[in-house]
Design a protein around this motif. Structure first.
Motif, mmCIF file in Angstrom:
data_model
loop_
_atom_site.group_PDB
_atom_site.id
_atom_site.type_symbol
_atom_site.label_atom_id
_atom_site.label_comp_id
_atom_site.label_asym_id
_atom_site.label_seq_id
_atom_site.Cartn_x
_atom_site.Cartn_y
_atom_site.Cartn_z
ATOM 1 N N LEU A 1 0.855 -1.184 0.000
ATOM 2 C CA LEU A 1 0.000 0.000 0.000
ATOM 3 C C LEU A 1 0.895 1.239 0.000
ATOM 4 N N ILE A 2 0.657 2.136 -0.953
ATOM 5 C CA ILE A 2 1.409 3.384 -1.046
ATOM 6 C C ILE A 2 0.549 4.511 -0.490
ATOM 7 N N VAL A 3 1.053 5.172 0.537
ATOM 8 C CA VAL A 3 0.352 6.306 1.148
ATOM 9 C C VAL A 3 1.134 7.572 0.799
ATOM 10 N N GLY A 4 0.475 8.475 0.084
ATOM 11 C CA GLY A 4 1.164 9.666 -0.412
ATOM 12 C C GLY A 4 1.638 9.483 -1.839
ATOM 13 N N GLY A 5 0.917 8.666 -2.589
ATOM 14 C CA GLY A 5 1.351 8.281 -3.930
ATOM 15 C C GLY A 5 1.206 9.339 -5.001
ATOM 16 N N THR A 6 0.624 10.488 -4.685
ATOM 17 C CA THR A 6 0.509 11.548 -5.692
ATOM 18 C C THR A 6 1.480 12.691 -5.423
ATOM 19 N N GLY A 7 2.300 12.568 -4.383
ATOM 20 C CA GLY A 7 3.252 13.623 -4.040
ATOM 21 C C GLY A 7 4.579 13.480 -4.781
ATOM 22 N N THR A 8 5.529 14.322 -4.406
ATOM 23 C CA THR A 8 6.819 14.379 -5.099
ATOM 24 C C THR A 8 7.568 13.057 -5.018
ATOM 25 N N ILE A 9 7.657 12.487 -3.821
ATOM 26 C CA ILE A 9 8.343 11.208 -3.653
ATOM 27 C C ILE A 9 7.418 10.052 -4.023
ATOM 28 N N GLY A 10 6.208 10.092 -3.487
ATOM 29 C CA GLY A 10 5.287 8.977 -3.662
ATOM 30 C C GLY A 10 4.946 8.675 -5.101
ATOM 31 N N SER A 11 4.807 9.698 -5.928
ATOM 32 C CA SER A 11 4.470 9.459 -7.336
ATOM 33 C C SER A 11 5.599 8.723 -8.044
ATOM 34 N N GLU A 12 6.835 8.990 -7.628
ATOM 35 C CA GLU A 12 7.970 8.288 -8.218
ATOM 36 C C GLU A 12 8.058 6.857 -7.703
ATOM 37 N N VAL A 13 7.703 6.634 -6.431
ATOM 38 C CA VAL A 13 7.633 5.267 -5.916
ATOM 39 C C VAL A 13 6.601 4.479 -6.720
ATOM 40 N N VAL A 14 5.455 5.088 -6.963
ATOM 41 C CA VAL A 14 4.406 4.442 -7.765
ATOM 42 C C VAL A 14 4.942 4.086 -9.148
ATOM 43 N N ARG A 15 5.632 5.016 -9.765
ATOM 44 C CA ARG A 15 6.162 4.761 -11.118
ATOM 45 C C ARG A 15 7.141 3.588 -11.113
ATOM 46 N N LEU A 16 8.023 3.571 -10.111
ATOM 47 C CA LEU A 16 9.036 2.517 -10.045
ATOM 48 C C LEU A 16 8.405 1.151 -9.778
ATOM 49 N N LEU A 17 7.424 1.108 -8.889
ATOM 50 C CA LEU A 17 6.762 -0.165 -8.601
ATOM 51 C C LEU A 17 6.003 -0.669 -9.816
ATOM 52 N N LYS A 18 5.374 0.242 -10.531
ATOM 53 C CA LYS A 18 4.657 -0.161 -11.744
ATOM 54 C C LYS A 18 5.635 -0.698 -12.780
ATOM 55 N N GLU A 19 6.793 -0.053 -12.891
ATOM 56 C CA GLU A 19 7.832 -0.490 -13.823
ATOM 57 C C GLU A 19 8.316 -1.896 -13.490
ATOM 58 N N GLU A 20 8.350 -2.215 -12.192
ATOM 59 C CA GLU A 20 8.810 -3.527 -11.728
ATOM 60 C C GLU A 20 7.684 -4.561 -11.690
ATOM 61 N N ASN A 21 6.474 -4.141 -12.047
ATOM 62 C CA ASN A 21 5.298 -5.018 -11.978
ATOM 63 C C ASN A 21 5.062 -5.550 -10.571
ATOM 64 N N ALA A 22 5.409 -4.728 -9.583
ATOM 65 C CA ALA A 22 5.163 -5.100 -8.187
ATOM 66 C C ALA A 22 3.684 -4.885 -7.869
ATOM 67 N N PRO A 23 3.069 -5.751 -7.095
ATOM 68 C CA PRO A 23 1.646 -5.580 -6.758
ATOM 69 C C PRO A 23 1.462 -4.487 -5.700
ATOM 70 N N PHE A 24 0.664 -3.473 -6.021
ATOM 71 C CA PHE A 24 0.443 -2.400 -5.045
ATOM 72 C C PHE A 24 -0.876 -1.692 -5.323
ATOM 73 N N TRP A 25 -1.357 -1.043 -4.264
ATOM 74 C CA TRP A 25 -2.484 -0.119 -4.350
ATOM 75 C C TRP A 25 -2.014 1.229 -3.845
ATOM 76 N N ALA A 26 -2.676 2.285 -4.267
ATOM 77 C CA ALA A 26 -2.404 3.618 -3.760
ATOM 78 C C ALA A 26 -3.588 4.081 -2.917
ATOM 79 N N LEU A 27 -3.295 4.508 -1.707
ATOM 80 C CA LEU A 27 -4.337 5.049 -0.833
ATOM 81 C C LEU A 27 -4.652 6.477 -1.265
ATOM 82 N N VAL A 28 -5.927 6.779 -1.470
ATOM 83 C CA VAL A 28 -6.326 8.131 -1.879
ATOM 84 C C VAL A 28 -7.556 8.572 -1.096
ATOM 85 N N ARG A 29 -7.593 9.843 -0.762
ATOM 86 C CA ARG A 29 -8.780 10.393 -0.101
ATOM 87 C C ARG A 29 -9.532 11.338 -1.021
ATOM 88 N N ASP A 30 -8.858 11.790 -2.086
ATOM 89 C CA ASP A 30 -9.441 12.740 -3.033
ATOM 90 C C ASP A 30 -9.883 11.980 -4.282
#
Length: 286
Positions: A3-32
């Motif tokens: 679970l990625i918390v803060g996935g739309t921010g400066t660091i978190g968005s890059e973590v999301v990109r890297l995990l997607k590139e690696e085909n790692a299983p993840f979800w992003a927590l969002v409130r908006d």
């Protein structure tokens, strides 16, 4: 599942990109919901939740083994992270990877370091495995001055002539992604810096060479910095906490260089020149 918390921010968005590139299983927590739609368009699965509403977290954490969390500098950030740590422990999460700050500790000399230190202690006492990624000042901070750099050819910081080992947020994310996807990072704290310590004048010289027009660094006083920060909506408490950090530079406390990024990721941290080249278009006058 991660679970990625803060996935739309400066660091978190890059973590999301890297995990997607690696085909790692993840979800992003969002409130908006708007941000959720933006992520879904990119093919990223999301789950609803809000760190300020702990009752929303148990459902979001179902089936989660690892959590990455980064939060913005806000007055209640300690409570936000505390809510997540408590909920993750209850949900059976095994490993928490948290972006904090270099020098974070309960007895740190600056308030922001003590806030981060409090959450680190909570994670350590939770019984979960933990990894702390502890960055210093981000190169991406310069993006706040794009308008001034383009229009006036200058940017302003209360750093005096002090040097800072600026780090690219993409390298912070790379360390976090390794901790999330590889073994060997359990119960480790990773202070991360860029490969060189640069003054404001050094940054200006690099930007001048890259963007093709003169860029000057204008040192300002802490009072001027506080006025600017509060004018942008920051509370006085947070502005004072930021000024504490800035004050470390003239004293030489922010110029230490570490090779943590290379040790963890296998490649050197990006230089400021590389950052400037990658963002040259936004800094150039039209």
């Amino acid at each position: 599942m991660i679970l990625i918390v803060g996935g739309t921010g400066t660091i978190g968005s890059e973590v999301v990109r890297l995990l997607k590139e690696e085909n790692a299983p993840f979800w992003a927590l969002v409130r908006d919901p708007t941000k959720a739609e933006a992520l879904k368009v990119q093919g990223i699965a999301t789950v609803a939740g809000d760190l300020r509403q702990p009752e929303t977290l148990p459902e979001a954490l179902q089936g989660i083994e690892k959590v990455f969390v980064v939060t913005p500098l806000v007055p209640d950030q300690v409570q936000m992270r505390a809510n997540l740590i408590a909920a993750a422990k209850t949900a059976g999460v095994k490993h928490v990877v948290m972006s904090t700050g270099i020098g974070a500790a309960s007895d740190a000399p600056v308030q922001i370091g003590r806030w981060h230190g409090e959450n680190q202690q909570q994670a350590q006492e939770s019984g979960m495995v933990w990894t702390f990624v502890q960055p210093g000042f981000f190169m991406q901070n310069l993006l706040m001055y794009v308008e001034a750099i383009c229009d006036k050819g200058e940017f302003y910081m209360p750093l005096g002539e002090g040097k800072v080992s600026w780090i690219d947020a993409r390298d912070i994310a790379a360390v976090a992604a390794k901790a999330l996807t590889e073994p060997g990072h359990e119960n480790r704290a990773y202070p991360v810096t860029g490969p060189e310590a640069l003054s404001g004048a050094d940054l200006a010289a690099v930007l001048t060479g890259v963007v093709g027009h003169t860029v000057n660094y204008v040192p300002i006083s802490p009072d001027q910095a506080k006025q600017a920060m509060t004018a942008m909506g920051m509370t006085e408490m947070l502005a004072d906490a930021m000024n504490e950090l800035y004050a470390l530079a003239p004293a030489g406390h922010l110029e230490g260089v570490l090779d943590t990024v290379e040790q963890v990721t296998g490649r050197p941290a990006r230089t400021f020149r590389e950052f400037a080249r990658d963002h040259a278009k936004v800094f150039k006058k039209e």
